[in-house]
Design an enzyme around this catalytic site. Structure first.
Site, mmCIF file in Angstrom:
data_model
loop_
_atom_site.group_PDB
_atom_site.id
_atom_site.type_symbol
_atom_site.label_atom_id
_atom_site.label_comp_id
_atom_site.label_asym_id
_atom_site.label_seq_id
_atom_site.Cartn_x
_atom_site.Cartn_y
_atom_site.Cartn_z
ATOM 1 C CG ASN A 195 -5.081 3.248 8.709
ATOM 2 O OD1 ASN A 195 -5.329 2.318 7.948
ATOM 3 N ND2 ASN A 195 -4.582 4.399 8.287
ATOM 4 N NE ARG A 213 -3.454 2.222 2.946
ATOM 5 C CZ ARG A 213 -3.179 3.124 3.899
ATOM 6 N NH1 ARG A 213 -2.152 2.967 4.715
ATOM 7 N NH2 ARG A 213 -3.952 4.184 4.049
ATOM 8 C CD GLU A 257 -1.413 3.809 8.172
ATOM 9 O OE1 GLU A 257 -1.182 4.192 9.349
ATOM 10 O OE2 GLU A 257 -1.508 4.590 7.216
ATOM 11 C CG HIS A 291 -0.713 8.824 3.836
ATOM 12 N ND1 HIS A 291 -0.890 7.464 4.042
ATOM 13 C CD2 HIS A 291 -0.319 9.320 5.029
ATOM 14 C CE1 HIS A 291 -0.590 7.165 5.298
ATOM 15 N NE2 HIS A 291 -0.233 8.280 5.922
ATOM 16 C CD GLU A 312 -4.404 7.312 10.123
ATOM 17 O OE1 GLU A 312 -3.875 8.341 10.569
ATOM 18 O OE2 GLU A 312 -4.114 6.176 10.516
ATOM 19 C CE1 TYR A 328 0.399 2.422 13.543
ATOM 20 C CE2 TYR A 328 -1.580 3.588 12.861
ATOM 21 C CZ TYR A 328 -0.352 3.031 12.561
ATOM 22 O OH TYR A 328 0.115 3.074 11.275
HETATM 23 C C1 PNW Z 1 -0.914 7.180 11.058
HETATM 24 N N1 PNW Z 1 -2.944 10.299 16.323
HETATM 25 O O1 PNW Z 1 -0.754 8.406 11.679
HETATM 26 C C2 PNW Z 1 -0.545 7.464 9.628
HETATM 27 O O2 PNW Z 1 -1.451 6.985 8.664
HETATM 28 C C3 PNW Z 1 0.859 7.124 9.290
HETATM 29 O O3 PNW Z 1 1.284 7.959 8.246
HETATM 30 C C4 PNW Z 1 1.717 7.244 10.532
HETATM 31 O O4 PNW Z 1 3.084 7.138 10.265
HETATM 32 C C5 PNW Z 1 1.250 6.155 11.483
HETATM 33 O O5 PNW Z 1 -0.135 6.270 11.748
HETATM 34 C C6 PNW Z 1 1.992 6.138 12.822
HETATM 35 O O6 PNW Z 1 1.770 7.311 13.526
HETATM 36 C C7 PNW Z 1 -1.326 8.791 12.863
HETATM 37 O O7 PNW Z 1 -2.336 11.223 16.900
HETATM 38 C C8 PNW Z 1 -0.748 9.877 13.499
HETATM 39 O O8 PNW Z 1 -4.020 9.853 16.787
HETATM 40 C C9 PNW Z 1 -1.288 10.370 14.647
HETATM 41 C C10 PNW Z 1 -2.417 9.781 15.173
HETATM 42 C C11 PNW Z 1 -3.010 8.692 14.538
HETATM 43 C C12 PNW Z 1 -2.451 8.208 13.392
#
Ligand code: PNW
Length: 482
Positions: free
Chosen positions: A309, A83, A385, A127, A180, A311
């Site tokens: 996505n 991707r 992601e 992006h 996002e 995390y």
């Molecule tokens: C995502 N938050 O970013 C992005 O899609 C990527 O480009 C990035 O490198 C990756 O996650 C890791 O950070 C985010 O603050 C950045 O909630 C910040 C947030 C969430 C996603």
């Protein structure tokens, strides 16, 4: 139960895509080559104090020149999908008018290289690298600036989508409009920790709507330009948001953040309406008259897939303390990214932390996949992601040993498997990220890659997680962890 599961206890469904993800500004470099002009991230990163260490994407991983080596590395590892994102200012420098052929040629060459190695491409159109001119040189001359708070940007985005579809449509089947939009709207125009760095609650809400509209207009443009086999979707970063306690106050805090993180996008995308509670919660800021009734049908385009996505989850409570943390540390600017949610505090979820101080909690991923299965019945999902930053070091032996990341990937892929077992139609998983890269406001200080990048030499060193993930990709089964 006794019904056989759709998959074995260890196997993923046939055809499941095992991929890795990147984004143009984070890896390409070559910021001033072949007609590319600045994006809002070039401007932002060159503004002192905005990015840690004054880092910029000028060189990044030099992927623009090294893409053939990078694709060969993906193939050696055994990845089945990749991707990537297209840099808007590389293919349409001012965001208007004619395309730059050399910019399009780069992506055609990249896709050809992927296909020759049997790797399925997924193209993301946006992006976060908006052409600077669309932010600054707004035609009405509005003093506040243009960019996503303005309707014109959504219309320009659809035109750009048509250009890219014309260039890559014969060879790319998987298309995602935005990555996002929450980050673009609320970190870019709300808290200001991302480009273009504005701190204006109403601009952030307007941006969210015009991103939604841009998605809808672009999806229509893609549908018109692409062969029938093309699959068109969007990648969201929904929040798995949990109340700190079961009190009605904390549950209301959860409802407010769920509206601003999730339903502000899923409402118009899937149901054709903004949530009534969101409109009420923000009525002291705006009357939402920037939403035209006809926009809602445009936004609610049929989706061939939804990208998730993920995390880490969020934990919220009600508070009367005006100084309570507004987001779990990592993206807190002086201004909250949550318009109208002044009485919500964020808490560190329990558990091990990554180098971003994000908690490791794979249950949020299972929850989100099941939640979106219920909200978007019949729409296949991708994890577009998932990954983690850790303090990676090159050892004496020249290797990078990252057992924390292997455990993270194992537990989150197990969470995906669990969601599939419970009925989610998940078609693939893209690890963030293929390479260490420019981690936005953190510059090069945070390493998310499965492959280590030495920024002095541009050497690529696959970490142990890359080997582990490559084996999973080749066998369709998760290898054991140490
Ligand atoms: C995502 N938050 O970013 C992005 O899609 C990527 O480009 C990035 O490198 C990756 O996650 C890791 O950070 C985010 O603050 C950045 O909630 C910040 C947030 C969430 C996603």
């Amino acid at each position: 139960g006794t019904a056989p599961a759709a998959t074995g206890s260890a196997g993923f469904p046939p055809g499941f895509l095992w991929g890795a993800a990147t984004a143009a500004y984070q890896i390409e470099g070559a910021a001033q080559e072949d007609g590319r002009t600045p994006s809002i991230w070039d401007t932002f990163s060159r503004t002192p104090g905005k990015v840690l260490g004054g880092d910029t994407g000028d060189v990044a991983c030099d992927h623009y020149h090294r893409f053939r080596d990078d694709v060969r590395l993906m193939a050696e590892l055994g990845l089945g999908a990749y991707r990537f994102s297209v840099s808007w200012p590389r293919v349409q420098p001012t965001g208007r008018g004619p395309a730059v052929q050399r910019g399009l040629d780069f992506y055609r060459a990249l896709v050809d290289e992927l296909l020759e190695h049997g790797i399925t491409p997924m193209a993301t159109l946006y992006h976060w690298d908006l052409p600077q001119d669309l932010e600054t040189a707004f035609p009405s001359g509005s003093s506040a600036g243009g960019g996503w708070p303005e309707r014109d940007t959504a219309e320009r985005f659809a035109e750009y989508a048509g250009i890219v579809a014309g260039a890559l449509g014969d060879r790319v089947e998987l298309w995602s409009t935005l990555n996002e939009p929450w980050c673009s709207a609320f970190l870019g125009y709300g808290s200001g920790v991302h480009a273009p760095g504005r701190t204006d609650d109403v601009a952030a809400l307007r941006a969210a709507h015009h991103l939604n509209l841009g998605h809808g207009l672009a999806a229509k443009a893609l549908r018109a330009a692409l062969p029938a086999r093309a699959k068109i979707g969007i990648a969201l970063n929904p929040s798995a948001v949990r109340p700190l306690t079961d009190s009605p106050e904390d549950r209301d805090a959860q409802r407010r953040i769920d509206a601003l993180a999730n339903r502000i996008f899923s409402g118009p995308l899937l149901k054709g309406a903004y949530p009534q509670d969101l409109i009420a919660d923000t009525s002291h800021l705006t009357d939402w008259s920037f939403v035209r009734p006809e926009d809602l049908a445009v936004i609610k385009q049929p989706l061939d897939f939804l990208g998730i996505n993920y995390y880490a989850p969020a934990v919220v409570s009600a508070t009367d303390d005006p100084n309570a943390p507004r987001k779990d540390g990592h993206n807190s600017g002086s201004h909250s990214p949550w318009p109208g949610a002044d009485k919500v505090a964020f808490h560190q979820a329990p558990g091990e932390l990554t180098a971003m101080d994000w908690p490791v909690d794979p249950t949020g991923l299972t929850d989100l996949l099941l939640q979106y299965t219920a909200e978007a019945p019949g729409v296949p999902l991708f994890v577009t992601e998932n990954g983690a930053a850790f303090e990676d070091r090159v050892g004496e032996d020249g290797r990078v040993h990252d057992p924390d990341r292997v455990r993270y990937l194992h537990s989150h892929l197990s969470a995906v498997h669990e969601a599939i077992r419970r009925g989610a139609d998940v078609r693939g998983y893209f690890l963030w990220s293929l390479l260490d890269n420019f981690e936005w406001a953190y510059g090069y200080s945070k390493r998310f890659g499965a492959v280590y990048v030495d920024y002095e030499t541009q050497a690529r060193i696959p970490k142990s997680s890359a080997r582990w993930y490559g084996q999973a990709a080749r066998e369709g089964v998760l290898p054991p962890v140490e």
